[in-house]
Every structure is written in structure tokens, then in C-alpha cells.
Design an enzyme around this catalytic site. Structure first.
Site: not given
Ligand code: GLU
Length: 482
Positions: A14, A251-253, A255
Site C-alpha cells: 500500500y 514499521s508496522k510495529r 502502529g
């Protein structure tokens, strides 16, 4: 010639905040200079790319207001803007490099290279391609090609050094001895990133390459290709990484990292735009709140700092709050309509006679709203006839005959308040408390729980006004007294 910049995402995911910020810097530069902003989809990795991701990137860019002058769905003089549709062009350029002696065919199989590499690494440490195929005789090459031997095309890196002036980092130079003869066209006929990106930047007449820091080590290879093709080398600005508050790469960690996830969480595109612009760029003063037009005016590539930028979600929330304050209630009403509909809280009247009611509610909640969701979710008791009673609030404020009597008497007293508006209600409630020898709090707290079910709410008199006389009296009278 006006600048031409591009954002060149690979649709393997995305649109994340890092990519969005790169796109935004490019966009700002184009808009400020009257140049062109090109969107190019780098989908040569067919396995990992998908139409869905392309659509997601376009949606994210449109939501942020990053409109492109050339690219998917818009077209332009250099179409197509999908690398997967430009493969012939990359092959032609690889062959141009072959023809001018700036590249050579490499027949080494991956296994051969792996074996040689292991040997060299064991003996001397570092490896770069040993140019075994650079020395092949012309007749030998011809014979192999005629026999259909699979081969890649490698760029022949000349001696010397290759440098470029980076707008963000200053002069950066690499010894060519450290650059191996890199593959430009794989044996399956697919270009490597280095070839396709330069071929497109040449064809699309890109003048400024603004992209992530992680590409710095690729840039000398690109400069070498531009030079070998005899084409002008664009200016480069490598934008620093975005880190989380723990100083690790975002990173996604940390949020949400997807732009559209922020949209779903009730952030305004104006706020994310403002926040991202200040991640690594500074106007040179303390100003923080900018709208898009201000940013277009204030932006310069030279204001991008070389240090890594830290993504602080609390700061983003602060920006959101600030931008919510700046939007008129009417505009906020348009933005929250989908949320209200989703929750079944939308009434047809909100487009007609109940519009002023909705706008008054928005004005009431605006000063404390951090996200669009707050408008839809903070005061459910105003949208529905049921209120959900908080047990603690009831236990604390709604008990005993005194409370029952007070609320019943208050309902009677409010019957004749006219007009039923906040300032008049405020005065009436104070007079009522004084008459009965009560502190204002001894009336306001039970009334609040009776009307909202909660111990905490926005201003009580505003709530009464929004409920209207009938519902206010009915709720005061039907409060569950323990
Ligand atoms: N497609 C590359 C990426 O997503 C960008 C290449 C470039 O900007 O030169 O990292």
C-alpha cells in the site's frame, strides 16, 4: 525548462507514510516551480505487484491531494507510465549500451558465479563480478548468441570515480573500483531496477530525482548509465529515512503505516499532509501549521535536512486537532457524514431542517476533537433515545430520595424556560439551585448523568439545548435512581 519530477512506487504494498512523504516532496517541488509531477508505477516485479496495490497507491495519493500531471489514469506524452508496459524500451536501451561498448553480454550461469564467488570470498574476502565475459572474443560471443545461450547484459563500469551533488547531502562520490559490472538486463529479458529507472528518467525527461536515502548507493550506477547514454544527469535529492520514536526504522510495529489507515482512523488529509511535510523538511522558522498552499509557497528542496526524521503519532494527533479547529462546521459535517451513516446515526433531516442542529453539535465537540470519529462517537446519547448508564456515575450521583426530588423539581422548573437555550438554561439552573439552597454541582452532576448516562460530557447546558425541552424533561424524570 520547468522541472520534471516523479514519484516511482513499486506496487508491492500500500502507500505507506514514507512513500507518501517522498511523493509529497516531489509534488511540492513541482507545484512550487510550475514543473510537472509524474507518477510512474515500477511494476517490473510481476510476482509481487498487483492491480489492487496500484489502486491503493492511487487512492492514497488522491486522498492526500497529491494530483499528478502525467501517469496512470491521466496519461501524458510519455505513456505508458507502467514499467511492465515498457519492457521493449529497456531492451532497446540495453542494446544501445552493448552497441556503444558500454555493456557486454555475460553468459555465466548463476551457479558458476556462486561457485567462483565462494572461492574468492574464502581466499580474499570481497567479491565483485570478475569480468570473465568481458574478455570473450567477438566470434565466440556470436556463436553463443546464435546457439541461443542464455545471457545477461552487464554494464562495463569504467575506471575513476563517480559522484553527484546531492541537494540534501552535498557531494557524494564513489570509487568505481567498488562498483561491480552490474547486470542491466537479465537473461530472461527483464531489466534490473537500475536500467528501467534510468531509461524512464531519460525518456520522461526527469530533471530532479527526489527519493529515499536507501537509494544513495544505487545512484552512482544510475549516473554511469546516464553518462554512457550521453544524456544529462538529473539533480538528486535523497530524503532521509523516517524512524519510529524508538529511533528504529518506521514499521508496522510502530502502529499504522498505511496512508489509508490514517484516513480510516479519522485523520484529515490536511493534517497528515502538514505533518509529513515537516518530517525532514523545515521552513527555517518555528511555524508548524501550514495548509497546502502555504507549503507550496514555503517549500524548497534545500530545506530538507540530512538527519533522519522521527514519526511521532502524538504529534500527528495534535496536527489533526489543529486542522479540525480550522475547518468550518459545515465542512466537518460533510466529512463526518459517512461515519454517521456507518453507525446508523444519520438522519435525513441532517440535510434539511436538522442541519443547524448537526452544526451546533459539531461546534460543541470541535474544541476537543482529535479525530473525525469523535464527532460521531462522543455523544451517542444525542443521536439515540437510549442512553447507556455508567454504573459508577449512577452510584455516585443518582441515589436517594433527594436526587429524585431534585431532578423532578428541576424538570418542572425547566418547563417554562424560554427560549430553551444554553445561556438561559444556565441562569435557570443556577437560580433553581440557589432557591433550594443547593450548590450548583448538586444539581448539575445528577442532571448530567440523567441526560447522558455519564459523569463526564461536554457542557450540560449545550446538551440540554441539543436535546430540546421534551427530551430533557423526559430524561430528568425517568432517570434511574438507586
Ligand atoms: N521504485 C523504487 C522504490 O519504490 C523507487 C525508485 C526511484 O525513486 O528511483 O523504491
Amino acid at each position: 525548462m520547468p522541472p520534471r519530477v516523479r514519484f516511482a512506487p513499486s506496487p508491492t504494498g500500500y502507500l505507506h507514510v514514507g512513500g507518501a512523504r517522498t511523493a509529497l516532496f516531489n509534488w511540492l517541488h513541482a507545484r512550487q516551480t510550475g514543473g510537472a509531477f509524474i507518477l510512474r508505477i515500477e511494476d517490473t516485479d510481476v510476482e509481487r505487484s498487483s492491480d489492487e496495490m496500484v489502486q491503493g497507491i492511487l487512492d492514497g495519493m488522491r486522498w492526500l491531494g497529491l494530483d499528478w500531471d502525467e501517469g496512470p489514469e491521466v496519461g501524458g506524452p510519455h505513456a505508458p507510465y507502467f514499467q511492465s508496459q515498457r519492457l521493449d524500451r529497456y531492451r532497446a536501451i540495453a542494446h544501445e549500451l552493448l552497441a556503444t561498448g558500454r555493456a557486454y553480454r555475460c553468459f555465466c550461469s548463476p551457479d558458476e558465479i556462486t561457485a567462483r564467488r565462494a572461492r574468492v570470498e574464502a581466499e580474499q574476502g570481497g567479491w565483485k563480478y570478475d569480468r570473465a565475459c568481458a574478455a570473450l572474443a567477438e566470434a565466440d560471443i556470436r556463436a553463443r548468441v546464435d546457439a541461443g545461450a542464455p545471457h545477461a547484459i552487464r554494464f562495463l563500469v569504467p575506471d575513476g570515480t563517480t559522484g553527484f551533488d546531492d541537494t540534501v547531502h552535498g557531494r557524494i562520490a564513489f570509487a568505481n573500483a567498488d562498483i561491480e559490472d552490474f547486470v542491466v538486463l537479465r537473461s530472461d529479458g527483464h531489466p534490473t531496477y537500475h536500467l528501467s529507472v534510468v531509461a524512464d528518467d531519460v525518456d520522461m525527461e526527469v530533471t530532479h530525482v527526489v527519493r529515499g536515502d536507501d537509494h544513495i548507493s544505487n545512484t552512482p550506477k544510475h549516473v554511469l548509465i546516464f553518462e554512457a547514454l550521453g544524456r544529462p544527469v538529473p539533480a538528486f535529492a535523497h530524503v532521509p529515512l523516517i524512524l519510529g520514536t524508538d529511533k528504529k526504522r518506521l514499521s508496522k510495529r510502530h502502529g499504522a503505516t498505511s496512508v489509508m489507515e490514517y484516513a480510516r482512523q479519522g485523520f484529515l488529509p490536511e493534517a497528515l499532509f502538514n505533518f509529513l511535510a515537516l518530517l525532514g523538511w523545515s521552513p527555517g522558522n518555528d511555524r508548524e501549521i501550514f495548509d497546502k498552499g502555504d507549503l507550496v509557497e514555503a517549500f524548497s528542496l534545500g530545506g530538507i535536512s540530512g538527519g533522519n526524521a522521527v514519526f511521532n503519532p502524538e504529534k500527528l494527533e495534535w496536527f489533526n486537532q489543529q486542522h479540525i479547529q480550522r475547518l468550518p462546521a459545515e465542512e466537518l459535517a460533510r466529512r463526518i457524514e459517512p461515519l454517521l451513516r456507518e453507525r446508523g446515526r444519520w438522519r435525513d433531516g441532517f440535510d434539511a431542517g436538522d442541519r443547524p442542529w448537526l452544526l451546533a453539535l459539531i461546534e460543541l465537540l470541535k474544541p476537543r476533537a482529535k479525530r473525525l470519529h469523535d464527532f460521531a462517537d462522543e455523544t451517542p446519547y444525542l443521536f439515540s433515545s437510549d442512553r447507556v448508564f455508567d454504573a459508577q456515575a449512577v452510584a455516585k450521583h443518582l441515589h436517594g430520595e433527594d436526587a429524585r426530588a431534585t431532578l423532578a423539581a428541576l424538570a418542572d422548573a425547566l418547563r417554562s424556560v424560554d427560549p430553551f437555550e444554553r445561556t438561559v438554561l444556565d441562569a435557570a439552573v443556577r437560580a433553581f439551585a440557589a432557591d433550594r439552597g443547593l450548590k450548583v454541582g448538586a444539581v448539575v452532576h445528577p442532571a448530567r448523568v440523567a441526560l447522558t448516562g455519564r459523569a463526564v460530557s461536554p457542557g450540560l447546558f449545550e446538551i440540554m439545548e441539543l436535546l430540546g425541552r421534551d427530551r430533557t424533561l423526559e430524561r430528568l424524570r425517568s432517570a434511574p435512581i438507586t
